[in-house]
Design an enzyme around this catalytic site. Sequence first.
Site, PDB file in Angstrom:
ATOM      1  N   ASP A  29       0.868  -1.175   0.000  1.00  0.00           N
ATOM      2  CA  ASP A  29       0.000   0.000   0.000  1.00  0.00           C
ATOM      3  C   ASP A  29       0.906   1.227   0.000  1.00  0.00           C
ATOM      4  O   ASP A  29       1.803   1.342   0.840  1.00  0.00           O
ATOM      5  CB  ASP A  29      -0.879  -0.015   1.265  1.00  0.00           C
TER       6      ASP A  29
ATOM      7  N   ASP B 132      -3.018   4.763  -2.357  1.00  0.00           N
ATOM      8  CA  ASP B 132      -4.052   5.361  -1.529  1.00  0.00           C
ATOM      9  C   ASP B 132      -4.448   6.755  -2.040  1.00  0.00           C
ATOM     10  O   ASP B 132      -3.569   7.592  -2.300  1.00  0.00           O
ATOM     11  CB  ASP B 132      -3.485   5.484  -0.106  1.00  0.00           C
TER      12      ASP B 132
ATOM     13  N   GLU C 231      -6.423   4.222  -5.991  1.00  0.00           N
ATOM     14  CA  GLU C 231      -7.737   4.411  -5.359  1.00  0.00           C
ATOM     15  C   GLU C 231      -8.257   5.764  -5.838  1.00  0.00           C
ATOM     16  O   GLU C 231      -7.702   6.803  -5.498  1.00  0.00           O
ATOM     17  CB  GLU C 231      -7.592   4.402  -3.840  1.00  0.00           C
TER      18      GLU C 231
ATOM     19  N   HIS D 164     -11.361  -2.663   3.130  1.00  0.00           N
ATOM     20  CA  HIS D 164     -11.310  -2.339   4.562  1.00  0.00           C
ATOM     21  C   HIS D 164     -12.075  -1.067   4.922  1.00  0.00           C
ATOM     22  O   HIS D 164     -12.165  -0.724   6.101  1.00  0.00           O
ATOM     23  CB  HIS D 164      -9.844  -2.203   4.985  1.00  0.00           C
ATOM     24  N   ASP D 165     -12.583  -0.347   3.929  1.00  0.00           N
ATOM     25  CA  ASP D 165     -13.354   0.872   4.195  1.00  0.00           C
ATOM     26  C   ASP D 165     -14.856   0.651   3.992  1.00  0.00           C
ATOM     27  O   ASP D 165     -15.646   1.575   4.202  1.00  0.00           O
ATOM     28  CB  ASP D 165     -12.930   2.000   3.233  1.00  0.00           C
TER      29      ASP D 165
HETATM   30  C1  NOJ Z   1      -8.153   5.485   1.905  1.00  0.00           C
HETATM   31  C2  NOJ Z   1      -7.896   4.295   2.758  1.00  0.00           C
HETATM   32  O1  NOJ Z   1      -8.422   3.173   2.123  1.00  0.00           O
HETATM   33  C3  NOJ Z   1      -8.529   4.591   4.098  1.00  0.00           C
HETATM   34  O2  NOJ Z   1      -8.559   3.468   4.932  1.00  0.00           O
HETATM   35  C4  NOJ Z   1      -7.784   5.740   4.731  1.00  0.00           C
HETATM   36  O3  NOJ Z   1      -8.431   6.133   5.913  1.00  0.00           O
HETATM   37  C5  NOJ Z   1      -7.716   6.941   3.801  1.00  0.00           C
HETATM   38  N1  NOJ Z   1      -7.431   6.595   2.446  1.00  0.00           N
HETATM   39  C6  NOJ Z   1      -6.637   7.880   4.259  1.00  0.00           C
HETATM   40  O4  NOJ Z   1      -5.371   7.316   4.011  1.00  0.00           O
END
Ligand code: NOJ
Length: 536
Positions: free
Chosen positions: A98, A194, A236, A312-313
């Site tokens: 990551d 990210d 992302e 994970h989000d």
């Molecule tokens: C996206 C990540 O997937 C998330 O978990 C994170 O809180 C934010 N970016 C900030 O890095």
Amino acid sequence: MKKHWWHKATIYQIYPKSFKDSNGDGIGDLKGITSKLDYLQKLGITAIWLSPVYQSPMDDNGYDISDYQAIADIFGDMSDMDELLAQANQRGIKIIMDLVVNHTSDEHAWFVEAREHPDSDARDYYIWRDQPNDLDSIFGGSAWQYDDKSGQYYLHFFSKKQPDLNWENAALRQKVYDMMNWWIDKGIDGFRMDVIDMIGKIPDQKIANNGPKLHDYLKEMHQATLAGKDLLTVGETWGATPEIAKKYSSPAEEELSMVFQFEHIGLQHKPNSPKWDYEKGLNVPALKDIFNKWQTELELGQGWNSLFWNNHDLPRVLSIWGDTGTYREKSAKALAIALHLMRGTPYIYQGEEIGMTNYPFKDLGELNDIESLNFAAESLENGRAISEIMDSIRMIGRDNARTPMQWDADANAGFSSSPQTWLPVNPNHTQINVEVALADPDSIFYTYQKLIKLRKENDWLVDADFELQETTDKVFAYKRVTADASYLVVINLSGEAQPFDLDIDYQETIITNTCEFEVFEKLQLQPWDAFCVKVG
Ligand code: NOJ
């Protein structure tokens, strides 16, 4: 078009705090992951996307990095990382790191220097202003934090402890590329980037995503780090449209392999509303439109999709769009079949392959996620009832995906020997766990295993065109068509029987979670029926 290994790959995301604890402190770690590589090899995945394991104060569980070239103590040390890489590679499994370079931790040496010495070079690695504007942080409140020492405000689109980096600064960019090359030289096989669409931000114009220089930076990064190497890079990009996605992922652009687009995930909440205003039930026609758009507009050679339901989000997909009751297994298989047979690289989030579900959080005390806790605090201040807040968190909150992986029916699901785990273990681990899944040849696990194998072995999954089929509302059906074969994929995305009205010339079954012949005979799909057949 040049084919890469990742065209036929399936990636498995690991959230390190929750995968497997090897030292009994209640938190997952690198040695724990290494100990489960045989399991992942059995599943058949090509690569692991490892959520951050770098040194971090863990304000946002590792997405706040204080040293990109060190491992957080809770996860082990660099020798554990090297061992994981070596052991994974021995089993034919690649590692994708990551890359969190939109921001660092406020405890990173650069930020410490920038704060302590306003006249240092590092000051300009971050974004400082005398006056804040009204930009908001994604985690709530203002995006600007006052720094007493220098009397200026710094920008943080996430928590206060995640100051945004200033990509306008060429020296900073070079430092990021050097760090990436250091990891590439170690033998990793790519990066998940990210919130990469935020690095071109222009705060004074209130531009957060897709800033004008974003693609220049990515082209520069590509030349400085990725060029000539066969790595997987996935950005992302919450705001991507197919047009934008092509800019990132068309081979001619020389930027990234692919991006995560989130348009389908947008259906989880009400239109133009915060994510917490979730939408009950899946709008299947809207989902079909979105997939159709992305599958047809990102033509082969012009761009590449990534395919996912979970990360994970996000909430566990079974809890928001599938069925966690009678049809848990069947709906899990149906959702997997729907996703994995489209064009793109599929991603599996840990536990998805055994049908893990959201957690029944009772109160705020059971939570860890900074975003959920900030949301709760703000909502309480605004007079919202706690029952309503908990309802949203139970459905949408990020901790749902982050509870420990369920390995067996023992205490703590075989995740940890500690009586106290960092997030609670889902009580349903007594029924939903890896041990049970592996013992049942008809389990969700084996559907995933088969889908991964199909992708590895069949060129049509990469090459074939996508053609959406006309069906009733709740049924998603598409054909993958090559010059000499067609494959029909049919999924009933609902818990009710649906008419099956497609005229087909059956040749062979590729994968199924039902008796497809009964469907052809009765012209009816049962709840969550799904299959793929080769047709004439
Ligand atoms: C996206 C990540 O997937 C998330 O978990 C994170 O809180 C934010 N970016 C900030 O890095």
